[in-house]
Design a protein around this motif. Sequence first.
Motif, PDB file in Angstrom:
ATOM      1  N   VAL A  27       0.283  -1.519  -0.116  1.00 18.73           N
ATOM      2  CA  VAL A  27       0.258   0.304  -0.555  1.00 18.73           C
ATOM      3  C   VAL A  27       0.839   1.304  -0.123  1.00 18.73           C
ATOM      4  N   PRO A  28       0.701   2.100  -0.766  1.00 19.80           N
ATOM      5  CA  PRO A  28       1.463   3.126  -0.838  1.00 19.80           C
ATOM      6  C   PRO A  28       1.491   3.999   0.839  1.00 19.80           C
ATOM      7  N   THR A  29       2.786   4.858   0.833  1.00 17.97           N
ATOM      8  CA  THR A  29       2.561   5.721   1.912  1.00 17.97           C
ATOM      9  C   THR A  29       1.388   7.003   1.936  1.00 17.97           C
ATOM     10  N   TRP A  30       0.988   7.472   0.499  1.00 21.75           N
ATOM     11  CA  TRP A  30      -0.006   8.640   0.565  1.00 21.75           C
ATOM     12  C   TRP A  30      -0.983   7.872   0.866  1.00 21.75           C
ATOM     13  N   VAL A  31      -1.499   6.512   0.767  1.00 18.02           N
ATOM     14  CA  VAL A  31      -3.070   6.418   1.486  1.00 18.02           C
ATOM     15  C   VAL A  31      -3.293   6.810   2.690  1.00 18.02           C
ATOM     16  N   PRO A  32      -4.396   7.520   3.277  1.00 20.41           N
ATOM     17  CA  PRO A  32      -4.417   8.141   4.508  1.00 20.41           C
ATOM     18  C   PRO A  32      -4.768   7.000   4.836  1.00 20.41           C
ATOM     19  N   THR A  33      -3.849   5.732   5.918  1.00 21.28           N
ATOM     20  CA  THR A  33      -4.583   4.788   6.129  1.00 21.28           C
ATOM     21  C   THR A  33      -3.770   4.554   7.248  1.00 21.28           C
ATOM     22  N   LYS A  34      -3.805   3.508   8.377  1.00 17.51           N
ATOM     23  CA  LYS A  34      -2.891   4.036   9.905  1.00 17.51           C
ATOM     24  C   LYS A  34      -1.200   3.266   9.166  1.00 17.51           C
ATOM     25  N   ARG A  35      -0.521   3.899  10.184  1.00 16.09           N
ATOM     26  CA  ARG A  35       0.540   3.780  10.288  1.00 16.09           C
ATOM     27  C   ARG A  35       1.079   2.721  11.250  1.00 16.09           C
ATOM     28  N   PHE A  36       2.334   1.888  11.085  1.00 15.12           N
ATOM     29  CA  PHE A  36       3.234   0.552  11.896  1.00 15.12           C
ATOM     30  C   PHE A  36       4.431   1.190  12.073  1.00 15.12           C
ATOM     31  N   TYR A  37       5.112   1.850  13.506  1.00 18.40           N
ATOM     32  CA  TYR A  37       5.980   2.308  13.279  1.00 18.40           C
ATOM     33  C   TYR A  37       6.474   1.431  14.173  1.00 18.40           C
ATOM     34  N   SER A  38       8.310   1.319  14.448  1.00 17.38           N
ATOM     35  CA  SER A  38       8.879   0.508  15.017  1.00 17.38           C
ATOM     36  C   SER A  38       9.868   1.583  15.814  1.00 17.38           C
ATOM     37  N   VAL A  39      10.168   1.844  17.048  1.00 14.67           N
ATOM     38  CA  VAL A  39      11.356   2.451  17.525  1.00 14.67           C
ATOM     39  C   VAL A  39      11.771   1.059  18.578  1.00 14.67           C
ATOM     40  N   VAL A  40      13.169   2.184  18.759  1.00 22.08           N
ATOM     41  CA  VAL A  40      14.455   0.792  19.170  1.00 22.08           C
ATOM     42  C   VAL A  40      15.405   1.948  20.140  1.00 22.08           C
ATOM     43  N   ARG A  41      15.950   1.117  21.341  1.00 21.80           N
ATOM     44  CA  ARG A  41      17.128   2.046  22.097  1.00 21.80           C
ATOM     45  C   ARG A  41      17.533   0.750  22.030  1.00 21.80           C
ATOM     46  N   PHE A  42      19.296   0.832  21.941  1.00 23.79           N
ATOM     47  CA  PHE A  42      19.958  -0.469  22.047  1.00 23.79           C
ATOM     48  C   PHE A  42      20.444   0.265  23.452  1.00 23.79           C
ATOM     49  N   ASN A  43      21.011  -0.867  24.235  1.00 22.93           N
ATOM     50  CA  ASN A  43      22.093  -1.212  25.195  1.00 22.93           C
ATOM     51  C   ASN A  43      23.643  -1.254  24.784  1.00 22.93           C
ATOM     52  N   LEU A  44      24.055   0.132  25.342  1.00 22.85           N
ATOM     53  CA  LEU A  44      25.432   0.649  25.209  1.00 22.85           C
ATOM     54  C   LEU A  44      26.277  -0.111  25.581  1.00 22.85           C
ATOM     55  N   ALA A  45      26.085  -0.750  26.417  1.00 20.29           N
ATOM     56  CA  ALA A  45      27.164  -1.999  27.078  1.00 20.29           C
ATOM     57  C   ALA A  45      26.916  -3.463  26.298  1.00 20.29           C
ATOM     58  N   CYS A  46      25.875  -3.332  25.041  1.00 23.11           N
ATOM     59  CA  CYS A  46      26.133  -4.389  23.964  1.00 23.11           C
ATOM     60  C   CYS A  46      26.713  -4.011  22.447  1.00 23.11           C
ATOM     61  N   ASN A  47      27.106  -4.750  21.639  1.00 25.78           N
ATOM     62  CA  ASN A  47      28.039  -4.236  20.700  1.00 25.78           C
ATOM     63  C   ASN A  47      26.967  -5.195  19.398  1.00 25.78           C
ATOM     64  N   VAL A  48      25.989  -4.003  19.519  1.00 27.87           N
ATOM     65  CA  VAL A  48      24.592  -4.730  18.368  1.00 27.87           C
ATOM     66  C   VAL A  48      25.354  -3.963  16.946  1.00 27.87           C
ATOM     67  N   PRO A  49      24.995  -5.179  15.851  1.00 25.88           N
ATOM     68  CA  PRO A  49      25.212  -4.921  14.772  1.00 25.88           C
ATOM     69  C   PRO A  49      24.300  -3.605  14.170  1.00 25.88           C
ATOM     70  N   GLN A  50      25.302  -3.320  12.972  1.00 28.38           N
ATOM     71  CA  GLN A  50      24.040  -2.203  12.160  1.00 28.38           C
ATOM     72  C   GLN A  50      23.446  -2.252  11.347  1.00 28.38           C
ATOM     73  N   SER A  51      23.041  -3.986  11.057  1.00 24.03           N
ATOM     74  CA  SER A  51      21.767  -3.525  10.311  1.00 24.03           C
ATOM     75  C   SER A  51      19.916  -4.185  11.103  1.00 24.03           C
ATOM     76  N   TRP A  52      20.467  -4.109  12.504  1.00 21.78           N
ATOM     77  CA  TRP A  52      19.232  -3.511  13.773  1.00 21.78           C
ATOM     78  C   TRP A  52      19.715  -2.708  13.527  1.00 21.78           C
ATOM     79  N   GLN A  53      20.627  -1.417  13.346  1.00 18.79           N
ATOM     80  CA  GLN A  53      20.017   0.183  12.979  1.00 18.79           C
ATOM     81  C   GLN A  53      18.815   0.365  11.417  1.00 18.79           C
TER      82      GLN A  53
END
Length: 339
Positions: A298-324
Amino acid sequence: MPGVRRVLEATYGGDATPPELYDWWSFGCPCASSGFMVAESNDTIVGVQPMEIFQYHDGQQSFKGGMLTGVAVHPEFRRRGIFSALVEACEQEAWRQKASFVSTMPNERSRPGFLKLGYIDLGCRHLLARPISLGNVGARSLPWLGRFIGNTAERIQKALKPTSTATDLSLAETPGVSPEVADLAIRHATVFPGLRIKRSTEWWHWRFLAAPARRYRILEARTAAGELAGVGVYTSGWRGRNKVSYLVDLVVGDERTLRTIVNRLCSDAAAEGSHAVATVVSSIPLAHALVRAGLWIVPTWVPTKRFYSVVRFNLACNVPQSWQRLNGWYQTFADWDNL
């Protein structure tokens, strides 16, 4: 807890999650560490933030990750830093339990607050849909539909045409979950990689068989030798005057099985009077496979619900770049069923 219900009902009104469903999401999963932080004023609960810490995996590596769901602050106590304090308290508990990250799938109301706290915006997961029966779907109920699918009969008929499927697979709806599904989930992860909740047999039982407020239908695909080749989970609901069938989760050994399951879902949806099939995924390879199976992004211009995802990483852990990046994650409706 009555105090928690008071906050939820004051925050969401009639849209507040029913108590049995809220408890199931917040405390029901036997393979997660669950609990919630509360804020009090004069011994009265005025804010709540549940968190579940799941086992995740990405390839051969396993991790712990926290998931925040259902944050609520009583309207009379907003703009006092309660939201921030609740989230930060959950983060500290997640880091204490050696979690690599805390993530959530916020709505329009809570998303700005998470971004202000420094959460990384992974973007919107991909909404895919396929019209099944035009029925009541028209300019009055969904005015963007004509722009989306075009107005010609040829395009509409092309959209409704089934895709090619495997003829050597048998499909059957089942009342339970086969233990084979855990091994199939590992194979599925090699076809559609990304960081994901570990979908163990125990998780499947909790997620779909123990759900108190929604009926999920489980469809199995098996080879002629009886080997489990794929599992699809779907449910249905009304959006205004239009009935929609939702593909909630899917595990397959190959794309051919995916097409077969999606085609059966569309057939069942049509038989039940649904007007469309829809799903939401983060994985671009999975989204493209679903497009080849007959769904549309469904194109982004369609006025429908948005399904967002957000994250905070633990600074003590080394996480892959792909997770960003969103495509580094594998998320479906099964991760957070905010239909």
